[in-house]
Design a protein around this motif. Structure first.
Motif, PDB file in Angstrom:
ATOM      1  N   GLN A  12     -34.608 -19.152  -0.857  1.00 41.66           N
ATOM      2  CA  GLN A  12     -35.676 -18.366  -0.229  1.00 41.66           C
ATOM      3  C   GLN A  12     -36.623 -17.767  -1.265  1.00 41.66           C
ATOM      4  O   GLN A  12     -37.791 -17.507  -0.973  1.00 41.66           O
ATOM      5  N   VAL A  18     -41.880 -21.989   7.214  1.00 38.88           N
ATOM      6  CA  VAL A  18     -41.503 -21.635   5.845  1.00 38.88           C
ATOM      7  C   VAL A  18     -41.962 -22.745   4.919  1.00 38.88           C
ATOM      8  O   VAL A  18     -41.656 -23.916   5.144  1.00 38.88           O
ATOM      9  N   ALA A  22     -41.089 -17.331   2.933  1.00 33.34           N
ATOM     10  CA  ALA A  22     -40.410 -16.916   4.171  1.00 33.34           C
ATOM     11  C   ALA A  22     -40.845 -15.510   4.585  1.00 33.34           C
ATOM     12  O   ALA A  22     -40.866 -14.590   3.769  1.00 33.34           O
ATOM     13  N   GLY A  38     -39.186 -13.916   1.367  1.00 29.26           N
ATOM     14  CA  GLY A  38     -39.281 -14.725   0.147  1.00 29.26           C
ATOM     15  C   GLY A  38     -39.417 -13.860  -1.093  1.00 29.26           C
ATOM     16  O   GLY A  38     -38.708 -14.062  -2.091  1.00 29.26           O
TER      17      GLY A  38
END
Length: 287
Positions: free
Chosen positions: A31, A43, A36, A258
Motif C-alpha cells: 500500500q 487503487v 490508496a 497509501g
C-alpha cells in the motif's frame, strides 16, 4: 525422518505467523507504493511518490524529530531513575515490602485512566497543580499544562516516566537480587567503596536485564500512540506530534491509506536500522 517431523510440527506455527504477521506486513508495504484512499474505490500504483511526498512534508520531519527526542529522553531517564528506584527497593528498611508491592501500581493502571487523571490535575481553576501554585503565591503561572506549547512535550515525557519507571525498578531489582552477596563481601574486604561496588559488581550484574528493558522500551516508546493521542492529540500546534499519531491522522482523518502506509514503512526501516546498529555495537546476536 527426524528433520521432516520437525518441519511438520513447526508448520502450524509458521502458517499462523504467516497469516497474522507476514501477510499484513506485505500488504502494508504494498500500500505504501499506491495512492490508496478510503474515499476512492480505485487503487493505482504510484511508485515512490508517497516517499517523495514524505521528504517534502514539514510535519513529517517535526513528528520524526519529536519521536526520536521522546524515545531518547524517556528511555534514558527511565533507565537512570529505574536503577535508583531498584537500589532504594533493595534496602532492608521498615515498610519497604509495602512499597515494593505498590511500586507497580502505575504500570497496572490503564493508559486512558492515567491520562484522564493527569488532565484533571492540570486543568485551570480546579486542577491540583494550579491550585498548589495559587496557594504558594505563584498563581500567575497557572495554566492548562497540556495546552501550553512550553509544557505539553515535557508533560508527555513525564507521563512515560510516571508509568514506566516502576517497571524498570522492579525488573532491575530482580536482577540485583540475583547477584551473589559474596561478591559484595569480598569487595568490602578489599576496601572497595559503595560507588566501586556499584560500578564493578552491580552494573555488570544487571547489564543484560537493562539491555532487554531498553530494547523493549525503545520499541514501545517510538511506536507509542495511545498515551500521546489521548493526552494532546499531537498538539498544541504540533509540539507533541509524533509519527504514530501523524500516521493515524493520515489514515483516519485524511483517509490517505497509501501515505499512511509509507509512514509506517519509514518507521519500520528506522527501527530495523536501530537494531542492526544495536546488535553491532553490543556484539549481541540474541536478546
Amino acid at each position: 525422518m527426524r528433520g521432516k517431523t520437525g518441519y511438520i510440527l513447526c508448520a502450524p506455527a509458521v502458517a499462523v505467523l504467516g497469516v497474522l504477521v507476514a501477510l499484513p506486513l506485505v500488504s502494508g508495504v504494498w500500500q505504501a507504493f499506491t495512492d490508496a484512499n478510503l474515499l476512492r474505490p480505485t487503487v493505482r500504483t504510484v511508485g515512490l511518490a508517497n516517499f517523495a511526498k514524505m521528504v517534502l512534508d514539514p510535519v513529517f520531519w517535526v513528528a520524526l524529530r519529536h519521536s526520536l527526542a521522546l524515545t531518547a529522553v524517556a528511555v534514558i531517564l527511565q533507565l537512570a531513575l529505574g536503577t535508583i528506584l531498584a537500589l532504594a527497593l533493595k534496602q532492608n528498611v521498615p515498610g519497604v515490602g509495602v512499597f515494593r508491592s505498590l511500586a507497580m501500581t502505575t504500570w497496572v493502571i490503564p493508559v486512558v485512566a492515567t491520562v484522564v487523571m493527569f488532565k484533571f490535575m492540570t486543568q485551570t481553576g480546579y486542577g491540583f497543580f494550579n491550585m498548589v501554585l495559587e496557594r504558594i503565591g505563584l498563581g500567575r503561572y497557572a495554566t492548562y499544562w497540556f495546552g501550553d506549547i512550553r509544557w505539553a512535550f515535557p508533560l508527555v515525557v513525564f507521563l512515560h516516566l510516571w508509568r514506566n519507571v516502576p517497571f524498570y525498578g522492579v525488573a532491575l531489582l530482580a536482577a540485583m537480587q540475583s547477584i551473589p552477596k559474596d561478591l559484595y563481601e569480598a569487595a568490602q574486604i578489599d576496601g572497595a567503596d559503595a560507588w566501586q561496588q556499584f560500578w564493578h559488581i552491580t552494573v555488570p550484574g544487571i547489564k543484560y536485564t537493562a539491555m532487554v528493558m531498553v530494547t523493549i522500551h525503545v520499541i514501545w516508546t517510538f511506536n507509542n500512540f495511545d498515551l500521546v493521542y489521548l493526552a494532546t492529540g499531537g498538539g498544541p500546534v504540533d509540539v507533541t506530534e509524533v509519527l504514530p499519531v501523524y500516521l493515524y491522522k493520515q489514515c483516519w482523518h485524511n483517509f490517505s491509506m497509501g501515505y499512511g502506509a509509507a509512514l509506517g514503512v519509514a518507521m519500520l526501516v528506522l527501527l530495523a536500522t536501530f537494531f542492526l546498529l544495536y546488535t553491532k555495537v553490543t556484539g549481541e546476536r540474541e536478546i
